[in-house]
Scaffold this active site. Structure first.
Site, PDB file in Angstrom:
ATOM      1  CB  ALA A  44      32.393  34.816  43.099  1.00 18.04           C
TER       2      ALA A  44
ATOM      3  CG  HIS B 280      34.053  42.162  39.559  1.00 17.89           C
ATOM      4  ND1 HIS B 280      34.292  40.853  39.948  1.00 17.89           N
ATOM      5  CD2 HIS B 280      34.556  42.941  40.550  1.00 17.89           C
ATOM      6  CE1 HIS B 280      34.913  40.856  41.122  1.00 17.89           C
ATOM      7  NE2 HIS B 280      35.084  42.110  41.512  1.00 17.89           N
TER       8      HIS B 280
ATOM      9  CG  HIS C  27      42.425  35.978  41.134  1.00 13.15           C
ATOM     10  ND1 HIS C  27      42.336  36.981  42.065  1.00 13.15           N
ATOM     11  CD2 HIS C  27      41.339  35.190  41.309  1.00 13.15           C
ATOM     12  CE1 HIS C  27      41.239  36.801  42.789  1.00 13.15           C
ATOM     13  NE2 HIS C  27      40.614  35.728  42.352  1.00 13.15           N
TER      14      HIS C  27
ATOM     15  CG  MET D 118      37.975  33.720  36.175  1.00 15.39           C
ATOM     16  SD  MET D 118      38.014  35.475  35.808  1.00 15.39           S
ATOM     17  CE  MET D 118      36.509  35.657  34.834  1.00 15.39           C
ATOM     18  CB  SER D 119      40.021  31.494  42.079  1.00 17.08           C
ATOM     19  OG  SER D 119      38.754  31.105  42.571  1.00 17.08           O
TER      20      SER D 119
ATOM     21  CG  ASN E 106      27.687  35.104  37.084  1.00 10.93           C
ATOM     22  OD1 ASN E 106      28.537  35.165  37.985  1.00 10.93           O
ATOM     23  ND2 ASN E 106      27.913  34.535  35.924  1.00 10.93           N
TER      24      ASN E 106
ATOM     25  CG  HIS F 181      39.789  39.836  46.306  1.00 13.63           C
ATOM     26  ND1 HIS F 181      40.033  38.561  46.722  1.00 13.63           N
ATOM     27  CD2 HIS F 181      39.029  39.735  45.213  1.00 13.63           C
ATOM     28  CE1 HIS F 181      39.439  37.720  45.892  1.00 13.63           C
ATOM     29  NE2 HIS F 181      38.820  38.407  44.967  1.00 13.63           N
TER      30      HIS F 181
ATOM     31  CE1 TYR G 215      41.829  38.780  37.959  1.00 14.87           C
ATOM     32  CE2 TYR G 215      40.914  36.570  38.139  1.00 14.87           C
ATOM     33  CZ  TYR G 215      41.005  37.878  38.586  1.00 14.87           C
ATOM     34  OH  TYR G 215      40.276  38.282  39.674  1.00 14.87           O
ATOM     35  CD  GLU G 216      45.215  39.560  41.121  1.00 12.12           C
ATOM     36  OE1 GLU G 216      45.441  40.629  41.702  1.00 12.12           O
ATOM     37  OE2 GLU G 216      45.015  38.486  41.728  1.00 12.12           O
TER      38      GLU G 216
ATOM     39  CB  SER H  40      34.994  37.933  44.341  1.00  8.35           C
ATOM     40  OG  SER H  40      36.096  38.023  43.526  1.00  8.35           O
TER      41      SER H  40
HETATM   42  N1  HPA Z   1      32.740  32.998  34.996  1.00  3.90           N
HETATM   43  C1  HPA Z   1      33.962  32.968  35.545  1.00  3.90           C
HETATM   44  N2  HPA Z   1      34.224  33.406  36.745  1.00  3.90           N
HETATM   45  C2  HPA Z   1      33.194  33.866  37.479  1.00  3.90           C
HETATM   46  C3  HPA Z   1      31.892  33.930  36.975  1.00  3.90           C
HETATM   47  C4  HPA Z   1      31.648  33.455  35.663  1.00  3.90           C
HETATM   48  O1  HPA Z   1      30.527  33.463  35.133  1.00  3.90           O
HETATM   49  N3  HPA Z   1      31.107  34.456  37.961  1.00  3.90           N
HETATM   50  C5  HPA Z   1      31.929  34.695  39.012  1.00  3.90           C
HETATM   51  N4  HPA Z   1      33.190  34.345  38.733  1.00  3.90           N
END
Ligand code: HPA
Length: 272
Positions: A114, A247, A84, A212-213, A236, A62, A86-87, A31
Site C-alpha cells: 500500500a 491507516h 517492517h 514504508m516497505s 491515499n 496483516h 518501523y516495528e 497491508s
Molecule cells: N505514506 C507512507 N506509507 C503509506 C502511505 C503514505 O501515504 N499510504 C500507505 N502506506
C-alpha cells in the site's frame, strides 16, 4: 558456516518437512492485500510464529502466515503480511523471508504494498507498476559483512525491477482494461506518515509513490539475483495532498480495489 546460512538451513528444512519445497515465485502481500493468498490451490499455511528464525508481524491488516501452493499454474510461496523496519526489526529481519525464498530456490518475487500517491495524476485506488525505487529509509539490509555465496558486495541496482515482467504486467493491464499507473516508489522508514514538506521533496527528486516497505526486500532480491515484479496499491494521496492520513483509509482502499489487484497479479503471474 555463517550464522545466516545455518539459520536458513534450519528454516528451509522445517518448511520442506511441511511439504514446502518446490517453489518458483515468492509473493509478498502488503497491508490489506493478503487475500490473494486465499486463492492459492491446495494450500499449506504456516503461521510466521512457527517458522524457525522468523519474527512476528504486528500490523493491523496483516495475517502473518506463509501460504504455499499453486496460483495461476505456478508454485508460489506467499507471505500474508511482512516485517517492517518501523516495528523495530533490523533490516536483516525484515528481509529474512526473501533470503528464505532464495534458499528454497525461487527465481522471482512479486512484491506488493500500500502506498501514498505523490504523482499528482494518481488517485486513491490506482494500481502502480513499480519501475524503480529510492531507498530513503536511512538503512540498507546489506550493511555488514557480505555473504559472498549469496551475492556480490556491491550489487547492481540498475534493473532491480525486471523489465520483461513490467512489459507483461502492462500488457495484461491493457488487455483487461485495468488502468495501471507506473512510477518510482520511495521507501521511508515510517511509522509516521510523511510531512507535506517531505512529500514535496519526494516529488521533486522523482518519486511517484511513498511507503514504508519493499525497498529492503528488493535490495536483497537483487543481491540474490531474483527477478522482481512490484505493484503498489495507491491507497491515499500523500501528505499535503489530502486533509489527513490514517491507516483505516489505507485498508479501506485496498478492500475497494482488491478484486482488480488480485486479477492483475493472477493474470500476470500466468505469463511470467
Ligand atoms: N505514506 C507512507 N506509507 C503509506 C502511505 C503514505 O501515504 N499510504 C500507505 N502506506
Amino acid at each position: 558456516m555463517t550464522k545466516l546460512k545455518e539459520q536458513l538451513q534450519e528454516t528451509t528444512a522445517f518448511l520442506k518437512e511441511k511439504g514446502i519445497g518446490d517453489v518458483d515465485f515468492g509473493l509478498i502481500l502488503g497491508s490489506g492485500l493478503g487475500e490473494l493468498a486465499d486463492e492459492i490451490e491446495e494450500p499449506i499455511a504456516v503461521p510466521f510464529s512457527e517458522v524457525p528464525h522468523f519474527s512476528v508481524s504486528t500490523v493491523v491488516g496483516h495475517a502473518g502466515q506463509l501460504v504455499y501452493g499453486t496460483l495461476s499454474g505456478k508454485k508460489v510461496l506467499a507471505m500474508q503480511g511482512r516485517f517492517h523496519y518501523y516495528e523495530g526489526h533490523s533490516m536483516q529481519v525484515v528481509t529474512y523471508p526473501v533470503r528464505m525464498m532464495a534458499a528454497l530456490g525461487i527465481h522471482s518475487i512479486v512484491v506488493t504494498n500500500a502506498a501514498g500517491g505523490v504523482n499528482k495524476a494518481f488517485e486513491p485506488g490506482n494500481l502502480m507498476l513499480i519501475t524503480d525505487h529510492i531507498n530513503f529509509t536511512g538503512d540498507n539490509p546489506l550493511i555488514g559483512e557480505n555473504e559472498d555465496e549469496m551475492g556480490p558486495r556491491f550489487p547492481d541496482m540498475s534493473q532491480a525491477y525486471t523489465k520483461d515482467y513490467q512489459e507483461i504486467a502492462r500488457k495484461i493491464a491493457a488487455e483487461q482494461g485495468i488502468s495501471l499507473k507506473e512510477g518510482v516508489y520511495m521507501g521511508f522508514s515510517g511509522p509516521t506518515y510523511e510531512t507535506p514538506a517531505e512529500i514535496h521533496m519526494a516529488r521533486t527528486i522523482g518519486a511517484d509513490a511513498v511507503g514504508m516497505s519493499t525497498v529492503a526486500e528488493v535490495i536483497v532480491a537483487a543481491h540474490s539475483g531474483l527477478k522482481v515484479l512490484g505493484i503498489s496499491c495507491i491507497t491515499n494521496l500523500a501528505a499535503g495532498m489530502q486533509s489527513s492520513l490514517n491507516h483505516e483509509e489505507v485498508v479501506e482502499t485496498t478492500q475497494r480495489v482488491k478484486e482488480q489487484f488480485k486479477q492483475l497479479i493472477k493474470s500476470t503471474l500466468e505469463e511470467l
